[in-house]
Design a protein around this motif. Structure first.
Motif, PDB file in Angstrom:
ATOM      1  N   ASP A  36       0.835  -1.212   0.000  1.00 47.26           N
ATOM      2  CA  ASP A  36       0.000   0.000   0.000  1.00 47.26           C
ATOM      3  C   ASP A  36       0.864   1.255   0.000  1.00 47.26           C
ATOM      4  O   ASP A  36       0.596   2.208  -0.739  1.00 47.26           O
ATOM      5  CB  ASP A  36      -0.932   0.022   1.210  1.00 47.26           C
ATOM      6  CG  ASP A  36      -2.039  -1.010   1.139  1.00 47.26           C
ATOM      7  OD1 ASP A  36      -2.288  -1.549   0.038  1.00 47.26           O
ATOM      8  OD2 ASP A  36      -2.655  -1.280   2.189  1.00 47.26           O
ATOM      9  N   VAL A  40       0.964   4.174  -2.978  1.00 45.87           N
ATOM     10  CA  VAL A  40       0.721   5.587  -2.710  1.00 45.87           C
ATOM     11  C   VAL A  40       1.924   6.434  -3.137  1.00 45.87           C
ATOM     12  O   VAL A  40       1.769   7.482  -3.772  1.00 45.87           O
ATOM     13  CB  VAL A  40       0.383   5.811  -1.215  1.00 45.87           C
ATOM     14  CG1 VAL A  40       0.385   7.285  -0.862  1.00 45.87           C
ATOM     15  CG2 VAL A  40      -0.958   5.180  -0.881  1.00 45.87           C
ATOM     16  N   ARG A  44       1.834   9.350  -5.957  1.00 46.07           N
ATOM     17  CA  ARG A  44       2.229  10.733  -5.657  1.00 46.07           C
ATOM     18  C   ARG A  44       3.396  11.167  -6.521  1.00 46.07           C
ATOM     19  O   ARG A  44       3.443  12.301  -6.998  1.00 46.07           O
ATOM     20  CB  ARG A  44       2.567  10.885  -4.185  1.00 46.07           C
ATOM     21  CG  ARG A  44       1.339  10.810  -3.313  1.00 46.07           C
ATOM     22  CD  ARG A  44       1.650  11.072  -1.875  1.00 46.07           C
ATOM     23  NE  ARG A  44       0.430  10.984  -1.093  1.00 46.07           N
ATOM     24  CZ  ARG A  44       0.397  10.962   0.219  1.00 46.07           C
ATOM     25  NH1 ARG A  44       1.517  11.032   0.904  1.00 46.07           N
ATOM     26  NH2 ARG A  44      -0.750  10.872   0.854  1.00 46.07           N
TER      27      ARG A  44
END
Length: 58
Positions: A36, A40, A44
């Protein structure tokens, strides 16, 4: 979630009697959490690269 998991991992690893099953469960949860975090971070990073490219076009 990651913070709680890290605390649990630290506590479990301090125990001398942690079972193979407990350690396997912990490894699976840590793998899920790290997956996870990586997703992310990549998301980003892609957005930041896109914003930089847009600034360079102006």
């Amino acid at each position: 979630m990651a913070g709680d998991l890290l605390e649990h991992a630290a506590a479990l690893l301090k125990e001398k009697g942690a079972t193979t099953g407990e350690l396997r469960y912990l490894a699976n949860r840590l793998t899920e959490s790290l997956t996870d975090v990586k997703r992310v971070a990549e998301s980003r990073g892609a957005r930041l690269a896109s914003k930089r490219a847009q600034k360079n076009l102006k």
